[in-house]
Design an enzyme around this catalytic site. Structure first.
Site, PDB file in Angstrom:
ATOM      1  N   CYS A  19     -13.121  58.234  36.231  1.00 52.35           N
ATOM      2  CA  CYS A  19     -14.261  59.100  35.894  1.00 52.35           C
ATOM      3  C   CYS A  19     -15.599  58.370  35.992  1.00 52.35           C
ATOM      4  O   CYS A  19     -16.585  58.787  35.391  1.00 52.35           O
ATOM      5  CB  CYS A  19     -14.076  59.716  34.518  1.00 52.35           C
ATOM      6  SG  CYS A  19     -12.760  60.947  34.483  1.00 52.35           S
TER       7      CYS A  19
ATOM      8  N   LYS B 207      -4.343  46.939  30.694  1.00 51.75           N
ATOM      9  CA  LYS B 207      -4.228  48.021  29.709  1.00 51.75           C
ATOM     10  C   LYS B 207      -3.305  47.628  28.552  1.00 51.75           C
ATOM     11  O   LYS B 207      -3.548  47.981  27.403  1.00 51.75           O
ATOM     12  CB  LYS B 207      -3.719  49.305  30.373  1.00 51.75           C
ATOM     13  CG  LYS B 207      -4.559  49.753  31.543  1.00 51.75           C
ATOM     14  CD  LYS B 207      -5.969  50.051  31.113  1.00 51.75           C
ATOM     15  CE  LYS B 207      -6.876  50.149  32.323  1.00 51.75           C
ATOM     16  NZ  LYS B 207      -7.885  51.189  32.224  1.00 51.75           N
TER      17      LYS B 207
ATOM     18  N   TYR C 255       3.129  48.741  39.666  1.00 48.71           N
ATOM     19  CA  TYR C 255       1.781  49.227  39.953  1.00 48.71           C
ATOM     20  C   TYR C 255       0.788  49.084  38.805  1.00 48.71           C
ATOM     21  O   TYR C 255       1.087  49.485  37.664  1.00 48.71           O
ATOM     22  CB  TYR C 255       1.830  50.697  40.385  1.00 48.71           C
ATOM     23  CG  TYR C 255       0.561  51.106  41.114  1.00 48.71           C
ATOM     24  CD1 TYR C 255       0.388  50.759  42.452  1.00 48.71           C
ATOM     25  CD2 TYR C 255      -0.458  51.784  40.473  1.00 48.71           C
ATOM     26  CE1 TYR C 255      -0.772  51.087  43.135  1.00 48.71           C
ATOM     27  CE2 TYR C 255      -1.633  52.120  41.146  1.00 48.71           C
ATOM     28  CZ  TYR C 255      -1.778  51.767  42.481  1.00 48.71           C
ATOM     29  OH  TYR C 255      -2.932  52.094  43.145  1.00 48.71           O
TER      30      TYR C 255
ATOM     31  N   ARG D  29      -6.140  51.659  45.367  1.00 50.87           N
ATOM     32  CA  ARG D  29      -7.094  50.778  44.674  1.00 50.87           C
ATOM     33  C   ARG D  29      -7.338  49.483  45.430  1.00 50.87           C
ATOM     34  O   ARG D  29      -6.544  49.079  46.284  1.00 50.87           O
ATOM     35  CB  ARG D  29      -6.550  50.438  43.280  1.00 50.87           C
ATOM     36  CG  ARG D  29      -6.379  51.705  42.421  1.00 50.87           C
ATOM     37  CD  ARG D  29      -6.746  51.493  40.995  1.00 50.87           C
ATOM     38  NE  ARG D  29      -6.742  52.740  40.253  1.00 50.87           N
ATOM     39  CZ  ARG D  29      -7.569  53.006  39.244  1.00 50.87           C
ATOM     40  NH1 ARG D  29      -8.456  52.119  38.878  1.00 50.87           N
ATOM     41  NH2 ARG D  29      -7.507  54.157  38.609  1.00 50.87           N
TER      42      ARG D  29
HETATM   43  P1  GTP Z   1     -10.504  53.541  36.239  1.00 51.58           P
HETATM   44  O1  GTP Z   1     -10.486  52.284  37.054  1.00 51.58           O
HETATM   45  O2  GTP Z   1      -9.342  54.444  36.543  1.00 51.58           O
HETATM   46  O3  GTP Z   1     -10.608  53.300  34.770  1.00 51.58           O
HETATM   47  O4  GTP Z   1     -11.733  54.436  36.756  1.00 51.58           O
HETATM   48  P2  GTP Z   1     -13.328  54.374  36.699  1.00 51.58           P
HETATM   49  O5  GTP Z   1     -13.803  55.062  35.465  1.00 51.58           O
HETATM   50  O6  GTP Z   1     -13.832  52.992  36.937  1.00 51.58           O
HETATM   51  O7  GTP Z   1     -13.736  55.341  37.893  1.00 51.58           O
HETATM   52  P3  GTP Z   1     -14.507  55.035  39.276  1.00 51.58           P
HETATM   53  O8  GTP Z   1     -15.902  54.513  39.067  1.00 51.58           O
HETATM   54  O9  GTP Z   1     -13.618  54.239  40.137  1.00 51.58           O
HETATM   55  O10 GTP Z   1     -14.649  56.508  39.866  1.00 51.58           O
HETATM   56  C1  GTP Z   1     -13.554  57.350  40.122  1.00 51.58           C
HETATM   57  C2  GTP Z   1     -13.908  58.418  41.112  1.00 51.58           C
HETATM   58  O11 GTP Z   1     -15.041  59.177  40.654  1.00 51.58           O
HETATM   59  C3  GTP Z   1     -14.280  57.860  42.471  1.00 51.58           C
HETATM   60  O12 GTP Z   1     -13.703  58.659  43.469  1.00 51.58           O
HETATM   61  C4  GTP Z   1     -15.783  57.964  42.491  1.00 51.58           C
HETATM   62  O13 GTP Z   1     -16.289  58.080  43.789  1.00 51.58           O
HETATM   63  C5  GTP Z   1     -16.064  59.202  41.639  1.00 51.58           C
HETATM   64  N1  GTP Z   1     -17.378  59.113  40.929  1.00 51.58           N
HETATM   65  C6  GTP Z   1     -17.872  58.039  40.264  1.00 51.58           C
HETATM   66  N2  GTP Z   1     -19.117  58.276  39.779  1.00 51.58           N
HETATM   67  C7  GTP Z   1     -19.419  59.551  40.124  1.00 51.58           C
HETATM   68  C8  GTP Z   1     -20.569  60.388  39.905  1.00 51.58           C
HETATM   69  O14 GTP Z   1     -21.556  60.011  39.288  1.00 51.58           O
HETATM   70  N3  GTP Z   1     -20.491  61.669  40.402  1.00 51.58           N
HETATM   71  C9  GTP Z   1     -19.391  62.115  41.095  1.00 51.58           C
HETATM   72  N4  GTP Z   1     -19.405  63.373  41.555  1.00 51.58           N
HETATM   73  N5  GTP Z   1     -18.305  61.339  41.338  1.00 51.58           N
HETATM   74  C10 GTP Z   1     -18.311  60.089  40.853  1.00 51.58           C
HETATM   75  C1  SPV Z   2      -7.000  53.292  34.566  1.00 52.22           C
HETATM   76  O1  SPV Z   2      -6.094  54.085  34.860  1.00 52.22           O
HETATM   77  O2  SPV Z   2      -7.812  53.509  33.620  1.00 52.22           O
HETATM   78  C2  SPV Z   2      -7.189  52.061  35.362  1.00 52.22           C
HETATM   79  C3  SPV Z   2      -6.198  51.750  36.391  1.00 52.22           C
HETATM   80  O3  SPV Z   2      -8.140  51.318  35.129  1.00 52.22           O
HETATM   81  S1  SPV Z   2      -4.759  51.016  35.769  1.00 52.22           S
HETATM   82  O4  SPV Z   2      -4.988  49.572  35.695  1.00 52.22           O
HETATM   83  O5  SPV Z   2      -3.661  51.329  36.665  1.00 52.22           O
HETATM   84  O6  SPV Z   2      -4.491  51.514  34.429  1.00 52.22           O
HETATM   85 MN    MN Z   3      -9.401  52.076  33.425  1.00 52.64          MN
END
Ligand code: GTP
Ligand code: SPV
Ligand code: MN
Length: 591
Positions: free
Chosen positions: A257, A213, A204, A374
């Site tokens: 986040c 990563k 995964y 994802r």
């Molecule tokens: P990784 O791929 O794990 O590194 O994550 P990421 O930082 O790219 O997070 P991503 O943008 O996919 O958002 C993760 C979750 O947070 C999703 O369920 C989004 O819908 C939610 N989210 C993103 N931006 C916001 C925001 O501005 N406010 C709120 N309340 N939720 C948000």
């Molecule tokens: C994270 O966890 O920050 C991701 C997803 O972007 S993974 O590639 O599974 O680490």
């Molecule tokens: Mn990430």
């Protein structure tokens, strides 16, 4: 199909290593990936025949497939991730450590014969634009066709990498086997000194797609420290003003986040003429350019994005990015080849197949899609992709943003007083844990620069490296801290987030360009009354007030709790960082 007698390279270092790994893992076949469309089609067909992939309705979702991972294998496993440096001190107190010889021995025994009856895919890839001097070549050996297909989306994969490598010995050696996918025999080991990654027992995401990563953050952060650059868990976005001026920002938010969402944001109507485009959504490699600014490259070529919460309203660019040639993992499916997840545009249909492949009925307390389900989508599908994504020199960064997921304490936006203060803000960033890693969700932990799970060496030395960068960057970016996730007493988000984050971004861009003033507070600079454009914001005024509030009582607690974090870091914590906390606490106490 290439067999071991039809090898597409004469690189003796590479051939020797692949042969050695094949001798260890004992696959039935060795297949060298060339990255062609014909190969992708063939591997996809094999994966469908083996039921590794399930086709979606190809009229509606051309080139899109579905994958269930093993239910015991749905996220990164931080407790099984190791940095195998010569000494434990090199890995530092925030990483798990295994002695390199011990790690090779232990995992070597597990790899022995692990690919019997299977195909060993040799996946050459480049992280970064193919011709950029900053890019790195990796070779991932894997026994998972799903991993090979994902790598084809996430990186520049195949012949392009072998061409770049030539006869050089400078490539990351990544060995991956799903083996028996048993969490008892799952290890993700990094050998920074050997430019080597050994991953076993998981198929995964970040555990298995080794370019992401493992190479682009853990190994690269170690190289970056030695070579004077930065490898960070940051999105990169381009903001073009109505007059055509372009500014670029890099932002570190912890896993799940908001990086993908921020990088693909569509500004509200009042920001007429502003365009936000994506350079990258997860990783940024940054170097000082000849002009003395910090220049960033996105090493990836696709998005491995969180599915739940993504919809036409929150993230239309992501929804467009997944319309074709996308792999969906652990989302829910409908009977007629469609998909669904929590936070989709429409309510759940009465019945679904859930992420485990089981029958699901609307109203069930269980999630139909896994919270860490994802999509793997090609970056070129993104309608808002920046024209500079493939620029070998990268893009110049005018602001760095740190942002955690905090229900309390941290205001919507703060500007650091200076570089050292900015490094302190990043180093003490707290965030509530998410489903992106296994373990408890929603507990606040320190996640410095969003790199806690991804820094390939000692955290204190990492902060020192950040401090040292100041002397190397004559024109440093401004540094910010944001929090989109503050909640009301009733547990509701105070700030609407998503596209409305443009309001905060606009202020940061204006500050970086010297177009707007600020109000100085004890904790940092904040927008003056009226400078945050809230025209047309669909949120009560008192919510915005609560989201931007600085409560010194809460901050006193926050600063006290940072002491535990600093104790954990031990003697490599740079003095200037420790001093920032002490001075701030004193000021807050006497306010
Ligand atoms: P990784 O791929 O794990 O590194 O994550 P990421 O930082 O790219 O997070 P991503 O943008 O996919 O958002 C993760 C979750 O947070 C999703 O369920 C989004 O819908 C939610 N989210 C993103 N931006 C916001 C925001 O501005 N406010 C709120 N309340 N939720 C948000
Ligand atoms: C994270 O966890 O920050 C991701 C997803 O972007 S993974 O590639 O599974 O680490
Ligand atoms: Mn990430």
């Amino acid at each position: 199909m290439h067999t071991s007698s039809e090898r597409p390279t004469t690189n003796a270092h590479l051939l020797g290593w692949v042969e050695e790994m094949a001798k260890l893992c004992k696959p039935d076949r060795v297949y060298w990936c060339d990255g062609s469309e014909a190969e992708k089609k063939r591997l996809t067909e094999e994966a469908v025949a083996a039921k590794v992939l399930i086709p979606l309705d190809q009229k509606k979702w051309p080139g899109c497939y579905y994958h269930h991972s093993n239910p015991n294998d749905v996220a990164r496993v931080e407790h099984l991730t190791f940095i195998c440096t010569p000494t434990k001190e090199d890995a530092g107190p925030t990483n798990n450590w295994m002695e390199p010889k011990e790690a090779y021995r232990k995992l070597g025994a597990l790899y022995d014969g692990a690919m019997k009856g299977r195909t060993m895919y040799v996946v050459p890839y480049v992280m970064g634009p193919a011709t950029s001097p900053f890019s790195k070549v990796g070779i991932e050996i894997t026994d998972s066709v799903y991993v090979a297909l994902n790598m084809g989306i996430m990186a520049r994969m195949g012949k392009v990498a072998l061409d770049r490598l030539g006869q050089s010995n400078e490539f990351n050696r990544g060995l991956h086997s799903v083996a028996d996918c048993n969490p008892e025999r799952r290890f993700i080991c990094h050998f920074p000194q050997d430019n080597t990654i050994w991953s076993i027992g998981s198929g995964y995401g970040g555990n298995a797609l080794l370019g992401k990563k493992c190479l682009a953050l853990r190994i690269a952060s170690y190289l970056a420290k030695n070579e004077g650059w930065l490898a960070e868990h940051m999105l990169i976005l381009e903001a073009e003003s109505p007059t055509g001026e372009k500014q670029y920002v890099a932002a570190a938010f912890p896993s799940a986040c908001g990086k993908t969402n921020f990088a693909m944001m569509i500004p509200p109507a009042v920001f007429k003429g502003w365009k936000i485009r994506t350079v990258g959504d997860d990783i940024s490699w940054m170097r000082v350019g000849e002009d003395g600014r910090l220049w960033a490259v996105n090493p990836e070529n696709g998005y491995f994005g969180v599915a739940p919460g993504t919809n036409r309203k929150t993230n239309p660019n992501a929804m467009d990015s997944v319309r074709k040639d996308t792999l969906f993992t652990n989302v829910a499916r409908t009977a007629d080849g469609d998909i669904w997840w929590e936070g989709w545009d429409t309510e759940a249909p009465p019945e679904l197949t859930d992420w485990k492949g089981q029958h699901w009925k609307k109203g069930s307390p269980d999630k139909a899609a896994h919270p860490n389900s994802r999509f793997t989508a090609p970056a070129k599908n993104n309608p808002a992709i920046s024209p500079s994504v493939d620029d070998p020199k990268g893009v110049p960064i005018s602001a760095i943003i740190f942002g955690g997921r905090r229900s309390t304490t941290v205001p919507l936006v703060l500007e650091a007083f200076n570089w050292t203060h900015g490094v302190y803000l990043g180093a003490t960033m707290g965030s509530e844990t998410t489903a992106a890693a296994t373990g408890q969700v929603g507990v606040v932990r320190r996640d410095p620069m969003a790199m806690l799970p991804f820094c390939g060496y000692d955290a204190g030395s990492y902060f020192q490296h950040w401090l040292d960068m100041q002397t190397r960057i004559p024109h440093p970016p401004k540094v910010y801290m944001v929090n989109w996730f503050r909640k009301s007493a009733e547990g509701k988000f105070l700030w609407p987030g998503y596209g409305d984050n443009m309001r905060v971004l606009k202020w940061m861009l204006d500050r970086a360009a010297g177009r707007v003033g600020a109000q100085e507070t004890l904790l940092g600079n904040t927008p003056k009354a009226g400078d945050l454009d809230l025209t047309g914001l669909d949120a009560p005024k008192e919510n915005v007030a609560a989201a931007t509030k600085i409560d010194l009582g809460e901050w006193e607690q926050e600063l006290e709790s940072q002491a535990e974090w600093f104790d954990k870091l031990g003697k490599t914590l740079p003095k200037p960082i420790a001093l920032q906390r002490e001075m701030l606490l004193e000021r807050v106490r006497s306010a």
